[in-house]
Motif scaffolding. Structure first.
Motif, mmCIF file in Angstrom:
data_model
loop_
_atom_site.group_PDB
_atom_site.id
_atom_site.type_symbol
_atom_site.label_atom_id
_atom_site.label_comp_id
_atom_site.label_asym_id
_atom_site.label_seq_id
_atom_site.Cartn_x
_atom_site.Cartn_y
_atom_site.Cartn_z
ATOM 1 N N SER A 1 9.361 -8.316 -6.554
ATOM 2 C CA SER A 1 8.214 -9.321 -7.232
ATOM 3 C C SER A 1 8.467 -9.681 -7.945
ATOM 4 O O SER A 1 7.644 -10.779 -8.089
ATOM 5 C CB SER A 1 7.044 -8.580 -6.252
ATOM 6 N N GLN A 2 8.373 -8.783 -9.098
ATOM 7 C CA GLN A 2 8.608 -9.643 -10.874
ATOM 8 C C GLN A 2 9.588 -10.363 -11.034
ATOM 9 O O GLN A 2 9.794 -11.581 -11.288
ATOM 10 C CB GLN A 2 9.397 -8.296 -11.613
ATOM 11 N N GLU B 1 7.957 -3.285 -6.269
ATOM 12 C CA GLU B 1 6.642 -4.139 -7.457
ATOM 13 C C GLU B 1 8.502 -5.007 -8.079
ATOM 14 O O GLU B 1 8.454 -5.999 -8.843
ATOM 15 C CB GLU B 1 6.799 -2.760 -8.270
#
Length: 268
Positions: A227-228, A224
């Motif tokens: 990805s961000q 996560e």
């Protein structure tokens, strides 16, 4: 022997591992953290002084793991321009240049000593590569590489060594030299990798961020978070997954869980 699986679920800790990590909450003092940030380049330079070119094995797995090095060609012997951001002493660079004669490589590293080792390598040729010293968080890549000129950026075990607050600066810098439609190939330490679980108490700098005894630092990525990070700088995610390997040492009956994140992000 070793087995490997890829997927989107993080490694599950054993109760003992979970307890040990939960206990380790004391952070290194702010004064020491600032000193580590100021001395980051010196610490990597000393690392290469101690280990010269002997620490990392040559990475002959790069073309196997990253099929894109071949797939991004429109025809078989098309010339590719690549950038290896954080090239160390050339363990990935030179196997690639040997294996693929139609590559021109830009390569840079934080450590001036590492760059010197690359230039002294018998395989180094200015016709096939341009190597330079660079702090990716503040030195503009455009000083050495034309804008929108690179087909593939290799970012392997580099971002983890940079303070999480500055990682976005690296991605912003790389974005400028990457051609539209082309990609960054990423591989680095994943959450709960064996290396993360081995840190002694007193090594923690922040969430998933640790310092080794030699002063070099390492961050352990979640899917996560990565990805961000990329999406915030305008990249599109193509692949982003955990690679879990269990390396088995039969002699000592040891099972070592390795976790990496292997990903591909594209400039639109």
């Amino acid at each position: 022997g070793a087995f490997q699986k890829k997927g989107h679920s993080a490694r599950i800790l054993s109760p003992e591992e979970a307890e040990r990590l939960a206990k380790d909450q004391v952070l290194v003092s702010e004064f020491k953290q600032l000193k580590l940030e100021e001395e980051a380049q010196k610490n990597w330079d000393l690392f290469y002084k101690r280990n010269s070119t002997n620490f990392f094995k040559d990475r002959h797995w790069t073309t196997r793991e990253f099929k894109e090095l071949k797939a991004c060609r429109e025809f078989a012997d098309q010339k590719l321009t690549i950038l290896e951001a954080g090239c160390g002493v050339g363990n990935c660079l030179f196997p690639l240049l040997e294996e693929d004669l139609n590559i021109f490589a830009y390569a840079c590293d934080f450590s001036p000593r590492a760059v010197e080792y690359v230039k002294k390598n018998a395989l180094y040729s200015t016709e096939r590569c341009k190597v330079f010293q660079c702090d990716l968080t503040k030195d503009d890549l455009l000083e050495n590489i034309p804008a929108d000129s690179v087909d593939v950026v290799i970012l392997v075990f580099v971002l983890s060594a940079i303070h999480p607050d500055k990682m976005y600066l690296v991605l912003k810098n790389i974005y400028k030299v990457l051609k539209p439609g082309k990609c960054v190939l990423f591989r680095d330490y994943g959450l709960y990798d064996h290396a993360m679980l081995r840190f002694k108490s007193g090594s923690k700098l922040g969430e998933n961020f640790y310092v080794r005894q030699d002063g070099t630092r390492s961050y352990f990525f979640t899917e996560e978070f990565l990805s961000q990070l990329f999406k915030a700088e305008g990249y599109e995610q193509v692949v982003n997954e955990y690679v879990q390997r269990e390396t088995v040492n039969r002699k000592e009956d040891l099972r070592v869980p390795r976790v990496f994140l292997q990903s591909k992000f594209q400039k639109p």
